[in-house]
Design a protein around this motif. Structure first.
Motif: not given
Length: 82
Positions: A51-55, A44-49
């Motif tokens: 997601x943030x970096x994809x922007x 979950x933490x890596x998916x959130x990271x």
């Protein structure tokens, strides 16, 4: 499929338990349970990271060196409708 980065992060999160295993302070079953709990948390933490970096990625359809030119905005005079 679980990514290797998630497993590595889960291993780092449960590293204190593995260290305590070397000193015979905890049982192997407890260490494995802590690792198995750390895997979904790390995912979950890596998916959130991600997601943030994809922007911050550049769009592929935008040609390199494209410049955005502002367009003038004609504002109507006060009290008049168009």
């Amino acid at each position: 499929m679980i990514k290797p980065s998630v497993l590595l992060f889960a291993l780092l999160m449960s590293a204190p338990a593995f260290y305590r295993l070397l000193g015979n302070e905890v049982d192997l079953i407890q260490v494995l349970i802590r690792f198995l709990v750390a895997v979904p948390i790390a995912a979950v933490l890596m998916a959130g990271l991600r997601f943030v970096l994809a922007g911050y990625r550049k769009a592929d359809d935008e040609p390199p060196g494209a410049v955005m030119v502002p367009e003038p905005y004609d504002r109507p005079e006060p009290g008049k409708t168009s």
